[in-house]
Write a protein that holds these residues in place. Structure first.
Motif, PDB file in Angstrom:
ATOM      1  N   LEU A 566       0.829  -1.207   0.000  1.00  0.00           N
ATOM      2  CA  LEU A 566       0.000   0.000   0.000  1.00  0.00           C
ATOM      3  C   LEU A 566       0.862   1.255   0.000  1.00  0.00           C
ATOM      4  O   LEU A 566       0.544   2.248  -0.683  1.00  0.00           O
ATOM      5  N   ALA A 567       1.962   1.222   0.748  1.00  0.00           N
ATOM      6  CA  ALA A 567       2.886   2.367   0.747  1.00  0.00           C
ATOM      7  C   ALA A 567       3.456   2.578  -0.649  1.00  0.00           C
ATOM      8  O   ALA A 567       3.576   3.724  -1.117  1.00  0.00           O
ATOM      9  N   ASN A 568       3.789   1.483  -1.313  1.00  0.00           N
ATOM     10  CA  ASN A 568       4.309   1.583  -2.679  1.00  0.00           C
ATOM     11  C   ASN A 568       3.245   2.111  -3.639  1.00  0.00           C
ATOM     12  O   ASN A 568       3.538   2.912  -4.532  1.00  0.00           O
ATOM     13  N   ALA A 569       2.012   1.660  -3.459  1.00  0.00           N
ATOM     14  CA  ALA A 569       0.919   2.113  -4.330  1.00  0.00           C
ATOM     15  C   ALA A 569       0.701   3.620  -4.182  1.00  0.00           C
ATOM     16  O   ALA A 569       0.433   4.322  -5.173  1.00  0.00           O
ATOM     17  N   LYS A 570       0.818   4.125  -2.977  1.00  0.00           N
ATOM     18  CA  LYS A 570       0.633   5.561  -2.754  1.00  0.00           C
ATOM     19  C   LYS A 570       1.813   6.362  -3.316  1.00  0.00           C
ATOM     20  O   LYS A 570       1.625   7.465  -3.848  1.00  0.00           O
ATOM     21  N   GLU A 571       3.001   5.801  -3.225  1.00  0.00           N
ATOM     22  CA  GLU A 571       4.161   6.455  -3.832  1.00  0.00           C
ATOM     23  C   GLU A 571       4.032   6.440  -5.354  1.00  0.00           C
ATOM     24  O   GLU A 571       4.390   7.413  -6.032  1.00  0.00           O
ATOM     25  N   GLN A 572       3.517   5.337  -5.894  1.00  0.00           N
ATOM     26  CA  GLN A 572       3.273   5.260  -7.332  1.00  0.00           C
ATOM     27  C   GLN A 572       2.324   6.375  -7.769  1.00  0.00           C
ATOM     28  O   GLN A 572       2.555   7.045  -8.790  1.00  0.00           O
ATOM     29  N   ASN A 573       1.266   6.586  -7.000  1.00  0.00           N
ATOM     30  CA  ASN A 573       0.314   7.634  -7.352  1.00  0.00           C
ATOM     31  C   ASN A 573       0.948   9.011  -7.266  1.00  0.00           C
ATOM     32  O   ASN A 573       0.689   9.888  -8.109  1.00  0.00           O
ATOM     33  N   ALA A 574       1.796   9.220  -6.259  1.00  0.00           N
ATOM     34  CA  ALA A 574       2.480  10.509  -6.130  1.00  0.00           C
ATOM     35  C   ALA A 574       3.332  10.792  -7.359  1.00  0.00           C
ATOM     36  O   ALA A 574       3.381  11.925  -7.855  1.00  0.00           O
ATOM     37  N   GLN A 575       3.988   9.760  -7.873  1.00  0.00           N
ATOM     38  CA  GLN A 575       4.796   9.940  -9.075  1.00  0.00           C
ATOM     39  C   GLN A 575       3.918  10.179 -10.300  1.00  0.00           C
ATOM     40  O   GLN A 575       4.302  10.920 -11.209  1.00  0.00           O
ATOM     41  N   ARG A 576       2.746   9.552 -10.342  1.00  0.00           N
ATOM     42  CA  ARG A 576       1.820   9.792 -11.449  1.00  0.00           C
ATOM     43  C   ARG A 576       1.353  11.248 -11.445  1.00  0.00           C
ATOM     44  O   ARG A 576       1.282  11.905 -12.496  1.00  0.00           O
ATOM     45  N   VAL A 577       1.033  11.747 -10.274  1.00  0.00           N
ATOM     46  CA  VAL A 577       0.611  13.141 -10.166  1.00  0.00           C
ATOM     47  C   VAL A 577       1.742  14.065 -10.613  1.00  0.00           C
ATOM     48  O   VAL A 577       1.537  15.034 -11.348  1.00  0.00           O
ATOM     49  N   ALA A 578       2.964  13.738 -10.185  1.00  0.00           N
ATOM     50  CA  ALA A 578       4.117  14.579 -10.514  1.00  0.00           C
ATOM     51  C   ALA A 578       4.417  14.567 -12.007  1.00  0.00           C
ATOM     52  O   ALA A 578       4.698  15.620 -12.595  1.00  0.00           O
ATOM     53  N   ILE A 579       4.351  13.374 -12.638  1.00  0.00           N
ATOM     54  CA  ILE A 579       4.688  13.298 -14.060  1.00  0.00           C
ATOM     55  C   ILE A 579       3.626  14.004 -14.898  1.00  0.00           C
ATOM     56  O   ILE A 579       3.940  14.644 -15.905  1.00  0.00           O
ATOM     57  N   ALA A 580       2.367  13.915 -14.470  1.00  0.00           N
ATOM     58  CA  ALA A 580       1.303  14.614 -15.187  1.00  0.00           C
ATOM     59  C   ALA A 580       1.520  16.125 -15.117  1.00  0.00           C
ATOM     60  O   ALA A 580       1.361  16.843 -16.109  1.00  0.00           O
ATOM     61  N   ALA A 581       1.918  16.593 -13.936  1.00  0.00           N
ATOM     62  CA  ALA A 581       2.175  18.025 -13.771  1.00  0.00           C
ATOM     63  C   ALA A 581       3.407  18.446 -14.567  1.00  0.00           C
ATOM     64  O   ALA A 581       3.425  19.533 -15.172  1.00  0.00           O
ATOM     65  N   GLU A 582       4.430  17.611 -14.583  1.00  0.00           N
ATOM     66  CA  GLU A 582       5.670  17.930 -15.303  1.00  0.00           C
ATOM     67  C   GLU A 582       5.409  18.138 -16.788  1.00  0.00           C
ATOM     68  O   GLU A 582       5.914  19.091 -17.403  1.00  0.00           O
TER      69      GLU A 582
END
Length: 585
Positions: A566-582
């Protein structure tokens, strides 16, 4: 500065002082080859390389037309080592890692394994060859990102493209979806399907309409297989994607990060789909051979019309939607499930989870590097059409440019892609076309991407010439009843039924030895218990199996592994949010 230039400069400097060595965390220092800026035009000595391929569904030496192309270009044969065929799971991987040699070319289906292989010295630093890899240069940023935390170039990304990470990575069909025999569904009057469970009476009526296939065998709405089981029963995971979830270990995560579940949650999607399969089996809709058959057997049943529902377009449509069937209005198309919000993998800005690497004990790493580079080329992208609905195949065989300069299927290509298969001319290697398809089963460049020289997509399904050739009674009827949509993706996007997970190329950290041990013993309970639940003989037995599974899994460490996932899944989502913003900047 692009990675290629940085690598070239670094390698030259090291060679100049005679200090070109590479030291991995678990390997020994060894002198590397001098940097090169071009590969040989031919190789005199024939070699056979071992390809450890975590995605392959074939074991043995590659044959047919793809083998001939590789032989002609590289004087090389591919011996595929496939854990999916050798019993599934991680046993073969662990055995070969323990022996210190995984393969000459390594294709691993779990990105988190890469750190383990680098640290153990099982994969080679390809820095010396990278300046010569002109095709990979197009995706230099993805190669750089993948190797950012290492001191060299130990791996190469797959599923790369030039698309935005918030764009769907699929072509005209979604990766997942409820695909059913549209002709039988139409005979029932196109009944409404509000939820997953509402498919059950529809599938029962469809099975009653056609209880026997043309070959005389019994027809089942659903047919399952075990080949791809891992942390869970793989077939159960598939309908979960209809509601925007994908898996990460024992966790299920929504594409937009709005929800996370554990596999064994009482109110979770995994149990819901298990119950769906259980109810289907009670109605006689599940093929009783599901527990013993493999993917190849299921494919044959699809071809023969013995199965009425699938969760992948590239299974039902590829196997059954032949010219002859579609001309009769028969075939698999996506159904209008009202509450679906299908998970879509966004185009990976830096590539997908699967990686390619050169084994540290490969006898000819330069040739393997040349082969990897070729897979990024237009020719490689077209011919390494994986076993799914991939690219167009070899120019001059399945397609060619027409008088207007547009790509168009040849008569042979039409026979292959519209009729199901064809016999390959001897000069191309002979045998059946499908028997000669690349058994690597990995997409290096997305078929939706375009040839940089011609501007045309690698996927023949996106060509205007193909779409103009393939209108038929099946697709016409589907379009008429789906609001005029001409493709699956158009229908889903028009109806806001696609949930795109931005392509962040997230790689979960490798399991610690403790987590790995706990995971292996827990999934060894989850998988067989799931199968038992599907074929339970009563509601009471189903519930007992489920409760016992929860209790046993918890005792074996499920909760600790789930917390990690679950911690990894939430980190995955954080990176998805970041890449979309980038990429929105």
């Amino acid at each position: 500065m692009k990675l290629k230039r940085k690598v070239a400069a670094g390698v030259v400097a090291l060679v100049a002082v005679g200090m070109l060595t590479s030291c991995t965390g678990g390997g020994d220092d060894k002198t590397e080859a001098e940097a090169i800026d071009a590969f040989p035009s031919q190789w005199e000595e024939e070699i056979t390389i071992d390809v450890f391929d975590g995605l392959a569904n074939y074991m043995g030496v590659q044959e047919g037309w793809f083998a001939k192309i590789v032989k002609d270009k590289f004087n090389m044969k591919l011996n595929i080592i496939a854990p999916n065929v050798a019993g599934g799971g991680d046993t073969l991987y662990n055995t070969r890692v323990s022996a210190g040699e995984l393969g000459d070319l390594v294709i691993i289906d779990k990105g988190e394994q890469l750190d383990e292989l680098i640290e153990g010295g099982l994969v080679a630093d390809a820095s010396a060859y990278y300046p010569a890899m002109e095709n990979a240069e197009r995706f230099d940023s993805a190669v750089e990102n993948l190797n950012a935390s290492s001191d060299g170039i130990y791996a190469f990304p797959t599923s790369v493209s030039s698309l935005l990470p918030t764009d769907p990575s699929e072509g005209i069909d979604s990766t997942f979806g409820p695909f059913l025999r549209w002709d039988l569904y139409g005979e029932l009057g196109y009944p409404e399907v509000d939820t997953l469970e509402d498919f059950l009476p529809v599938l029962e009526d469809m099975q009653n309409l056609e209880p026997t296939a043309p070959n005389g065998q019994k027809v089942y709405a659903l047919s399952l297989f075990k080949d791809w089981d891992g942390n869970m029963m793989n077939n159960v995971k598939q309908p979960i994607t209809y509601y925007g979830y994908d898996e990460l270990g024992f966790a299920l995560a929504m594409a937009d990060g709005s929800d996370y579940q554990g596999l064994l949650d009482d109110d979770g999607m995994y149990k819901r789909v298990l119950e769906f399969f259980y109810e289907a089996n009670k109605l006689g809709l599940v093929d009783p051979e599901s527990t013993t058959q493999n993917y190849d057997t299921l494919w044959s049943k699809m071809q023969n019309g013995q199965v009425l529902f699938t969760w992948w377009p590239w299974l039902g449509q590829s196997a059954y939607n032949t010219d002859a069937n579609m001309d009769e209005g028969k075939g698999f198309m996506i159904a209008p499930l009202k509450d679906q919000e299908i998970f879509s993998y966004g185009a990976n800005a830096y590539g997908g989870k699967t990686v390619l690497a050169i084994g540290s004990k490969a006898e000819d790493p330069e040739r393997i590097a040349a082969f990897i580079d070729w897979l990024y080329s237009a020719e490689g992208s077209l011919t390494n059409s994986s076993q799914t609905m991939g690219a167009a195949g070899p120019q001059g065989l399945t397609w060619d440019a027409n008088d207007a300069g547009e790509p168009e299927l040849t008569d042979f290509g039409k026979e292959v892609f519209l009729s199901g298969d064809a016999t390959v001319p001897e000069e191309w290697g002979g045998g059946g076309y499908l028997d000669g398809v690349s058994t690597l089963n990995v997409t290096v460049v997305l078929p939706i991407d375009t040839d940089p020289e011609t501007g045309f997509p690698y996927s023949y399904k996106l060509w205007e010439t193909y779409q103009g050739q393939t209108a038929n009674p099946l697709t016409d009827d589907w379009s008429e009843n789906m609001g005029g949509a001409t493709t699956t993706m158009q229908y889903l996007q028009d109806n806001d039924q696609l949930l795109v997970a931005p392509g962040a190329s997230y790689t979960a950290p490798a399991d610690s030895s403790e987590i790995n041990t706990l995971r292996n013993q827990v999934k060894a309970v989850i998988v067989p218990s799931s199968w038992q639940a599907v074929f339970a003989e009563s509601d009471e037995q189903f519930n007992t199996i489920w409760v016992d599974l929860q209790k046993t899994a918890s005792g074996l460490g499920y909760d600790k592994v789930l917390e990690f996932d679950l911690a990894n899944a939430k980190e995955q989502n954080a990176q998805r949010v970041a890449i979309a913003a980038e990429f929105a900047e």
